[in-house]
Structure formats: structure tokens, C-alpha cells
Write a protein that holds these residues in place. Sequence first.
Motif, short mmCIF file in Angstrom:
data_model
loop_
_atom_site.label_atom_id
_atom_site.label_comp_id
_atom_site.label_asym_id
_atom_site.label_seq_id
_atom_site.Cartn_x
_atom_site.Cartn_y
_atom_site.Cartn_z
N GLU A 81 50.04 -3.19 8.16
CA GLU A 81 49.31 -2.16 7.42
C GLU A 81 48.13 -1.61 8.23
OE1 GLU A 81 49.81 -0.54 4.51
OE2 GLU A 81 51.73 -1.60 4.36
N THR A 82 47.49 -2.48 9.00
CA THR A 82 46.34 -2.07 9.79
C THR A 82 46.74 -1.22 11.00
OG1 THR A 82 45.21 -4.11 9.16
CG2 THR A 82 44.34 -2.94 11.07
N LEU A 83 47.88 -1.53 11.59
CA LEU A 83 48.29 -0.88 12.83
C LEU A 83 49.18 0.35 12.64
CD1 LEU A 83 49.27 -4.17 14.68
CD2 LEU A 83 47.20 -2.82 15.07
N LYS A 84 49.54 0.70 11.45
CA LYS A 84 50.62 1.64 11.19
C LYS A 84 50.43 3.07 11.67
CE LYS A 84 49.10 2.63 6.52
NZ LYS A 84 49.40 2.46 5.12
N ASN A 85 49.24 3.59 11.79
CA ASN A 85 49.06 5.02 12.03
C ASN A 85 48.41 5.38 13.36
OD1 ASN A 85 50.16 5.85 9.58
ND2 ASN A 85 48.22 5.48 8.52
N ASN A 86 48.31 4.48 14.29
CA ASN A 86 47.59 4.76 15.52
C ASN A 86 48.53 4.64 16.71
OD1 ASN A 86 45.84 4.80 17.73
ND2 ASN A 86 44.19 3.86 16.55
N SER A 87 48.67 5.72 17.46
CA SER A 87 49.58 5.71 18.60
C SER A 87 49.13 4.75 19.69
CB SER A 87 49.72 7.13 19.19
OG SER A 87 48.48 7.57 19.70
N ARG A 88 47.85 4.48 19.79
CA ARG A 88 47.36 3.54 20.79
C ARG A 88 47.74 2.10 20.45
NH1 ARG A 88 41.37 5.55 22.61
NH2 ARG A 88 42.04 7.56 23.43
N LEU A 89 47.98 1.83 19.19
CA LEU A 89 48.34 0.48 18.74
C LEU A 89 49.82 0.36 18.40
CD1 LEU A 89 45.28 -0.07 16.38
CD2 LEU A 89 45.53 -0.82 18.75
N GLU A 90 50.58 1.36 18.76
CA GLU A 90 51.99 1.40 18.40
C GLU A 90 52.80 0.25 19.00
OE1 GLU A 90 55.88 4.14 19.18
OE2 GLU A 90 53.91 4.89 19.76
N HIS A 145 41.72 11.24 16.14
CA HIS A 145 42.95 10.79 15.50
C HIS A 145 44.05 10.71 16.55
CE1 HIS A 145 41.28 11.10 11.52
NE2 HIS A 145 40.84 12.30 11.81
N HIS A 146 44.70 9.59 16.60
CA HIS A 146 45.78 9.39 17.56
C HIS A 146 47.05 9.13 16.78
CE1 HIS A 146 42.99 9.30 20.90
NE2 HIS A 146 42.20 8.55 20.14
#
Length: 188
Positions: A81-90, A145-146
Motif C-alpha cells: 500500500e505504501t509503495l503502490k504509486n511511485n515510479s522510483r519505488l516500483e 509526483h513520480h
Amino acid sequence: MSPSAKSVGSMEIREGKEKVVAAAAAAMEDVDDLEAPSTPESILLSSVSVSTSSTGSDRTSRALITPSLKFLWESYRTSLETLKNNSRLEMIYQSVAQKAFTFCLVNGRKTEFRRLCETLRVHLANVGKYYAQNSMKGEREQGGHHQINLGDPETLQRHLDTRFAQLNVSVELELWQEAFRSIEESWV
């Protein structure tokens, strides 16, 4: 989730399983006569508890292993849930998803696997929806925003690798409907 947190959770589960085996062995040593009739108390207890472990006492298993399983499951769910929307954390997101698949497979957690698959479906739908909305407005990567870009070949490959792992675990757990959904959604 850090490697040390993962190893602590896995270590607790292994220790809990070892304790269950030891408790079952100790309980078997207390039995004097294997042909003696069962007591009313033992019959009542066996009818109340459902067998979850082939190694021994169900109550001991639940008391020792369940808290660790719950902690590990909640850790995976919260991380996704924490990592779902960030391309850097994909890449971390995909790694956590695959580790959660392994968790479900190793521990035979079919219900949690279904929930995990549904969570990944919702995350993917949201990525597509927000990317389409923001690309129409021309707001991609503004203000820090990434967003995840499913048009990027590397991103798409990671997504397909995760879906393939999901398919393999679905087959291993004999969850055919989830396997079908995994295939169907990968090509949509």
C-alpha cells in the motif's frame, strides 16, 4: 520491508513450528497406552478444534505461529500500500509482491493470496486511471509526483514478471480462477 524484518518474521515462524513439533512430541510421550479409550475431554477438544497442522496440537500451533504469520502478512500488505504509486519505488513494490506470493505459497495461505491478487488488481487499475487522467492534463511528473508509466518497456516487463509469478503461485495453490484472472488481465 527491510531484509532484517523479513528474516525476523521468517525466523519467528520457523521457531514457532519447531515448538509445535516439540510440544506434539512431548504430548505423545505422555500417552501411556495407545489402545486406551479416549477420555470425554479429549473427544470434546478434538471436535472443537479444526486440524491445521499435521505435526501436532492445533491450539499450540495457533498460539505459537499465528501471531508471526499475521505480522508478516500485515507487513507485506502495508508495504504494498505504501509503495503502490511511485515510479522510483516500483522495483521494490514488485519485489515485495513476489515475496508475498512466496509467503502465501510456503504457508498455504489461499485466502490471503486471493486478497493479494485483488489488491494488485486495484493498484494496477488505479495506476492506469491516474496516468490517463494526468497525461490528458499534461501534469506528468510535475510537483514531485513520480507516477508509474505502463508505456515504459522496463516497467511493463517488471509488471509481466510479477503477473507470471502470480500465475505460477496460483497454479501451485490450485486456485484456477485466480490463474485465469492473472492471464486475462496481463493481456488487457
